[in-house]
Design an enzyme around this catalytic site. Structure first.
Site, PDB file in Angstrom:
ATOM      1  N   LYS A  14      -7.050  -0.223  -7.735  1.00  0.00           N
ATOM      2  CA  LYS A  14      -6.907   0.637  -6.559  1.00  0.00           C
ATOM      3  C   LYS A  14      -6.582   2.073  -6.974  1.00  0.00           C
ATOM      4  CE  LYS A  14      -5.185  -3.076  -3.521  1.00  0.00           C
ATOM      5  NZ  LYS A  14      -4.151  -3.397  -2.507  1.00  0.00           N
ATOM      6  N   TYR A  44     -11.116  -5.697   4.420  1.00  0.00           N
ATOM      7  CA  TYR A  44      -9.784  -6.007   4.960  1.00  0.00           C
ATOM      8  C   TYR A  44      -9.884  -6.368   6.444  1.00  0.00           C
ATOM      9  CZ  TYR A  44      -7.435  -4.311   0.687  1.00  0.00           C
ATOM     10  OH  TYR A  44      -6.973  -4.149  -0.603  1.00  0.00           O
ATOM     11  N   ASN A 104      -0.195  -1.130  -4.479  1.00  0.00           N
ATOM     12  CA  ASN A 104       0.140  -2.254  -5.356  1.00  0.00           C
ATOM     13  C   ASN A 104      -0.908  -2.516  -6.448  1.00  0.00           C
ATOM     14  OD1 ASN A 104      -1.788  -3.275  -3.690  1.00  0.00           O
ATOM     15  ND2 ASN A 104      -0.527  -4.901  -2.797  1.00  0.00           N
ATOM     16  N   HIS A 106      -6.412  -5.245  -6.291  1.00  0.00           N
ATOM     17  CA  HIS A 106      -6.843  -6.285  -5.356  1.00  0.00           C
ATOM     18  C   HIS A 106      -7.420  -7.420  -6.180  1.00  0.00           C
ATOM     19  CE1 HIS A 106      -8.972  -8.489  -2.221  1.00  0.00           C
ATOM     20  NE2 HIS A 106      -9.974  -8.543  -3.080  1.00  0.00           N
ATOM     21  N   GLU A 123     -16.860 -11.427  -1.568  1.00  0.00           N
ATOM     22  CA  GLU A 123     -16.397 -10.092  -1.980  1.00  0.00           C
ATOM     23  C   GLU A 123     -17.255  -9.536  -3.116  1.00  0.00           C
ATOM     24  OE1 GLU A 123     -12.180 -10.431  -2.764  1.00  0.00           O
ATOM     25  OE2 GLU A 123     -11.713 -10.547  -0.624  1.00  0.00           O
TER      26      GLU A 123
HETATM   27  N1  UDP Z   1      -0.782  -4.206   2.897  1.00  0.00           N
HETATM   28  C1  UDP Z   1       0.063  -3.234   3.407  1.00  0.00           C
HETATM   29  N2  UDP Z   1       1.142  -3.633   4.192  1.00  0.00           N
HETATM   30  C2  UDP Z   1       1.366  -4.953   4.467  1.00  0.00           C
HETATM   31  C3  UDP Z   1       0.482  -5.930   3.948  1.00  0.00           C
HETATM   32  C4  UDP Z   1      -0.589  -5.518   3.159  1.00  0.00           C
HETATM   33  O1  UDP Z   1      -0.133  -2.051   3.182  1.00  0.00           O
HETATM   34  O2  UDP Z   1       2.334  -5.264   5.184  1.00  0.00           O
HETATM   35  C5  UDP Z   1      -1.915  -3.778   2.036  1.00  0.00           C
HETATM   36  C6  UDP Z   1      -1.622  -4.001   0.546  1.00  0.00           C
HETATM   37  O3  UDP Z   1      -2.196  -2.922  -0.184  1.00  0.00           O
HETATM   38  C7  UDP Z   1      -2.349  -5.305   0.279  1.00  0.00           C
HETATM   39  C8  UDP Z   1      -3.576  -5.174   1.179  1.00  0.00           C
HETATM   40  O4  UDP Z   1      -3.068  -4.536   2.361  1.00  0.00           O
HETATM   41  O5  UDP Z   1      -2.687  -5.472  -1.078  1.00  0.00           O
HETATM   42  C9  UDP Z   1      -4.231  -6.488   1.557  1.00  0.00           C
HETATM   43  O6  UDP Z   1      -3.270  -7.343   2.113  1.00  0.00           O
HETATM   44  P1  UDP Z   1      -3.253  -8.901   1.779  1.00  0.00           P
HETATM   45  O7  UDP Z   1      -2.303  -9.553   2.738  1.00  0.00           O
HETATM   46  O8  UDP Z   1      -4.646  -9.435   1.717  1.00  0.00           O
HETATM   47  O9  UDP Z   1      -2.540  -8.936   0.339  1.00  0.00           O
HETATM   48  P2  UDP Z   1      -3.093  -9.175  -1.137  1.00  0.00           P
HETATM   49  O10 UDP Z   1      -4.157 -10.256  -1.039  1.00  0.00           O
HETATM   50  O11 UDP Z   1      -3.624  -7.867  -1.649  1.00  0.00           O
HETATM   51  O12 UDP Z   1      -1.891  -9.622  -1.925  1.00  0.00           O
HETATM   52 MG    MG Z   2      -5.792 -10.373   0.250  1.00  0.00          MG
END
Ligand code: UDP
Ligand code: MG
Length: 158
Positions: A9, A49, A112, A115, A126
């Site tokens: 990212k 997303y 974070n 992805h 994806e």
């Molecule tokens: N995210 C965020 N706030 C939240 C949850 C998710 O900004 O409360 C963002 C974060 O960058 C995350 C991405 O949205 O990596 C996708 O969310 P997901 O729940 O799919 O988490 P991941 O699979 O990346 O762990």
């Molecule tokens: Mg996810």
């Protein structure tokens, strides 16, 4: 062999962590089957997303994911989806376990670093979203037989 999508990212690009993160995947023994830089936009992020478009943080997530180009990668290995998710750690970097990419390198829930696809089914969808078929390469490194024993290739998730 199983494949997964990883996105380095803008938080990784901005903080010059790209090499460090790719190094972790290579040291683990995963194969880079595809790798390129691309600029994401809101339309691809609304697809990618889709489960988050109605959440209040979605505009901020789009902003965060478009601030620089990203590196998209197709990684290959036995059980690679689960392996890479485990290496990635919990979504919120502050609670992600030490030893994981997010746990070691981040302090944010949104910024974070990476992805990673969360299931073989979503990995397939994806990868098609981010790669053309000809951008994914089928090859074996000479280290293959030191990374896997025959049993690893027969039976998975033991
Ligand atoms: N995210 C965020 N706030 C939240 C949850 C998710 O900004 O409360 C963002 C974060 O960058 C995350 C991405 O949205 O990596 C996708 O969310 P997901 O729940 O799919 O988490 P991941 O699979 O990346 O762990
Ligand atoms: Mg996810």
């Amino acid at each position: 062999m199983e494949k997964t999508l990883v996105i380095l990212k803008p938080s990784a690009v901005q903080r010059a962590l790209v090499g460090k993160v790719i190094d972790r995947f290579q040291q683990k023994g995963l194969t880079i089957a595809g790798c390129k830089m691309m600029q994401l936009d809101e339309s691809i992020l609304r697809e990618h997303y889709a489960h988050l478009v109605d959440r209040p943080f979605f505009p901020s997530l789009v902003e965060s994911m478009t601030v620089t180009p990203v590196i998209v990668m197709c990684l290959e290995g036995v059980d690679v989806v689960a392996v890479v998710r485990a290496m990635t750690g919990a979504t919120n970097s502050r609670v992600a376990a030490p030893g994981t990419i997010r746990g070691d390198l981040g302090m944010s829930g949104q910024e974070n670093i990476v992805h990673a696809s969360d299931s073989p089914e979503s990995a397939e969808v994806e990868l098609k979203r981010f790669f053309k078929p000809e951008e994914i390469f089928d090859y074996k490194t000479i280290t293959f037989t030191s990374i896997y024993a025959p049993d690893d290739l027969r039976a998975k998730k033991q």
